[in-house]
Design a protein around this motif. Structure first.
Motif: not given
Lengths: 342, 342, 342, 342
Positions: D168-170, D188, D190-193, D197, D224
């Motif tokens: 999780d980016v957080r 994840n 392909q979890n581009y977010t 980060e 990415y």
């Protein structure tokens, strides 16, 4: 065929590829891009097919341009779909064909009861297996010639043309005496010996897609039959292997519209083997018909609880008529004419 | 076999299943959980195998407990791995076997050159194809009996036992005259006719895993051969179909240790067909040996650029000796003894 | 859970497993077969789920009995299918829902033209992407909040509820201001953070099946949302990865009837992304409806040749009405009511 | 990019494609074969990537020529493999890296015992999960920040750099305080977010291949991260989904030599998650090393029978040293240097 050279390919490497292309009697057409040089190999199918350039120095990869089948292609028939007449019943074009009957021929009573029921409801062809491919050598392998005789009796009683599976070239003769259509099972889709002999026998054939066969391979298997002069090949989607373990196979209905863009041959669907469960057969048959299938081949048994094999996937004879009406309605929606009962 | 009932199953439905289990001569053992009732069907393999309960009212799903093969099982040999002696060369147990030679027999010169090279480097068996299964009916189909004669000559010159592929039961006799080991290709893994005839012929066989065959199916195919009294079946992993399009097949090396937990039969690997590219053959052969494979079957050609088929995947005869030493080192690491040169 | 012991398992090994079962608070139920001893572990879902017995001495394999999801199960709703009301439009049960609109929101003109067309033809929901998951970091990533404003405008003009994709939890707030339904893409199906936040947000969600997700995993992903108190999860089949390279993904329509046996949640189908080609969208949509889908989500664009992304798969606005009528007819055949135009 | 026209394509259709190519700023290069006209679109990557010609009249299919990634390509580094230094330990080129530790951080005692054991045996990096992606919302989700603190303690005690997973980016900030390497899980990929980060955070990353990701997609996911300026991406093969149900995933070791032909990034293998069973970990680790992997990431636990998750796949700390020596021997055989113990 297009040969894409690596970015780092030298002039010598490009020239070596050109020489190799010309060596097999094709013409080479070099075009330099910003990053890659691409060489087109132009010539007849056979010459170019023998080019094996993948390993050559400087070659990045090779892209085929022309499809490898010819007689099976839609273009070979000038974009017209083939229609086959099997004992007065039609399949292909806008004709929808229902093929039904027991998985395995078990007894006279079972075979004749099933035949009468599917005939009465309005199916066009009768199916029944005398030779059964079984994963286990300990399982029932079919009644063999005894089963063929029962199938012949059912044919005579109902007047329906019959389809049965051939597994061994040595059984071809007895099967030709009875069968109007020969079936080649999924596990034999690339049994080239069998395909060639059926091609020579000149009897219509239902060719099932292998469990992990690409559509192009299915068409190449058909080409083996067509090449011997037998024009009547019906392709059959029956489920492919995937990672999903919730059902036996994954029925690939996208194969229907895609095959119809490439081949003139009729395309039918076998929902019984794909699903392995009776309750999935109706929805998947309707879906197949709605997607434009030229027919369905389905298993029907008078007493599936006591079937010798594949009982759980066979429809009951008592529910077959309702099933058939629903599937016909879906076929109509997709533009097919449904044959009147014979 | 365990029959898991639905949470909503009634007592009547449970009893109907029990009756069905007892009907085939097995014993039923009912155990009620908090949510599900589970019925164990206990009896001999064949009886229970004929139970087809998936479609019965109240049944959620059926779980097989006993494995369906017997003669192929490790337990059948009391947890000892089989070792086969093929013309003085051993495979299985802690013996590693290198099988090498051209994909297709093309000419006397090509066959004898390749044979001399692999013999000189220290391979144990010689391979060469006389009958070739080809996706396209327009491709070269092999030299047939002429090829077998060249193979026999190479056998005599080098003293190496030879392996060649059988595709059609009608070719069994000429092949038996030459071959020390018969190969069954991946596309014929479930050609039950072929398996049964080879079982009767009593010659050692290399059985390749089908392109989408589960390991249990490979073992059932072996069982077809074993059941006829032929004990010498060598299993061969040669790549499976997956979604990855970066290479021809995905070599499934996890099959090696898993098969070795279930069967006494030797397990070898064919890296050439899996990869389709020469540069992947060495790393994948070393990986196979390090994973515990009992051998490798690899393609070697004196002039792959001019091979009639599968040139890009064949090793050059000049690089074979270095290749073999590397693979042997990996096999040693995994505990195998490498045979001295004969 | 059933623990199947090896044939060679000792009494001590059986007892060790029993102790382990009891250690987590479950009851053990031992049943001895002819070959195998089987131990049933009976207790509540959570306790049993924590048993990790696969590696224990003497254990052959472990078979789960109870399904791992609960809130998503059909039984949890006492065998009744859920119906969701989204701004006056219904999905689930016998209600069929057509969701249509452009893949990506590109401009005010494009969005409003597409919206007017699908509204006019009678679609129930409007779709449009403001945040786009792209395989390449160099591709257009969507208009972001600017896109959301255009979607809000289309919503106001047509009165249609709208659906748009959420990719990053940090975008949840602006999306909640506009979207009636949140979409979770296939590549985020197991982004548990995202699922949990959507569960808390309490907005209806379309959850797409991952490219290689088993149906049970899809239901477990739904369970993440349901567990937070959000009951409105719509499952979406959008094609899976297989070895077939003739099309982008293989649309798995068998998932529809199988999901409907296990869950009360509505099941819709996305034919556009599965096919990647416009000409396959109509037959596959009809097939989906005929198989019993609760709806279809499809891409429509006023000028697909100049679309920024996925142009080749988007239907033209001019052909949408004919398309919709055909799909509705197939849905009717499968027993659905088609909503009157709002 | 090559656009292959249908055999039936008209001159107008060819010209329309040429106009479209020139419209995006690329050059068109028309070459007429015997059957097909082929149009090359030559220009920079971005322009050509925006061409969506698949649906145009007369177009048969489109073949990409240039690979879609750039920073990840081997050529971008002029055919030299990247070597990363992580706290004095190297990975890539001819450096082999062993990464080991428990699947999940469960307690201080478990973490420190495992850390001491793998450090003592000579592993280079320490792994341990504080945030766990779980299929079920009812499963243990990790100790979170408490786990990070235990990991920091183990890092201090042993001096080993540590790797842990970010979901999780957080959670990025607390993880950056502890982790020397960040792990991105297969689900994840392909979890581009998340990738973006991490790219900005500039910390080395282990990027696991998705369960059905093609190698080209894995490289695009790496792109990415690289695009944000973070050069230290380690690729990790961890098993893919196939039809084989005999084991959890199919470890695709052919990915190793193939990736090494296309990218300069190091490639490691995770045998624990692929196999799901301890007894397969050693043979598959040796196979990975023999195939040329730059490292292995493996799970080790002091008491796997009582592990909270994935116990059956974790090696015992007592057997780790023997395991490591075997894997190092296989890596040496493949030409790697094995680091001296620090």
């Amino acid at each position: 065929m297009m040969i894409v050279m690596k970015e780092s390919a030298t002039t010598d490497q490009v020239e070596a590829v050109v020489r190799q292309v010309e060596h097999v009697g094709a013409r080479a057409h070099v075009s330099k891009g910003e990053l890659h040089t691409v060489i087109g190999a132009i010539g007849d199918r056979e010459h170019v097919a023998n080019l094996e350039l993948d390993g050559m120095p400087g070659v990045d990869h090779v892209v085929p341009i022309t499809r490898p089948y010819k007689l099976a292609s839609l273009q070979f028939k000038r974009e017209e779909y083939s229609v086959f007449d099997i004992g007065g019943r039609k399949v292909g074009g806008n004709n929808f064909m229902m093929i039904a009957g027991p998985c395995t021929i078990e007894s006279r009573d079972q075979m004749l009861t099933a035949a009468a029921a599917v005939h009465e409801a309005g199916a066009q062809l009768l199916r029944g297996g005398a030779y059964k491919p079984r994963t286990s050598p300990y399982s029932f392998q079919g009644l063999g010639e005894g089963g063929l005789r029962l199938l012949a009796e059912a044919r005579e009683e109902t007047g329906m043309p019959v389809v049965t599976e051939l597994m061994d070239v040595r059984d071809l003769e007895p099967i030709l005496e009875v069968a109007d259509v020969i079936q080649v099972g999924a596990r034999n889709m690339q049994n080239y010996t069998l395909l060639t002999e059926i091609g020579r026998a000149g009897r219509p054939v239902i060719l099932k897609r292998g469990l992990s066969a690409q559509l192009e391979e299915l068409l190449m298997a058909a080409e083996y039959v067509l090449k011997e002069g037998n024009e009547e090949v019906i392709l059959c989607e029956r489920g492919i292997r995937t990672f999903e373990s919730g059902y036996r196979f994954t029925l690939d209905l996208m194969a229907i519209p895609v095959l119809k863009q490439h081949t003139h041959l009729p395309v039918i669907v076998d929902p019984s083997h794909a699903a392995g469960r009776r309750d999935l057969v109706l929805p998947m048959s309707m879906a197949a018909a709605a997607a434009g299938a030229d027919g369905v081949i389905v298993e029907v048994h008078p007493d599936p609880e006591h079937a010798i094999c594949d009982g759980p996937q066979q429809l009951r004879t008592t529910e077959f008529e309702h099933y058939l009406r629903q599937v016909e309605a879906a076929a109509s929606l997709a533009g097919k004419e449904v044959a009147a009962k014979v």
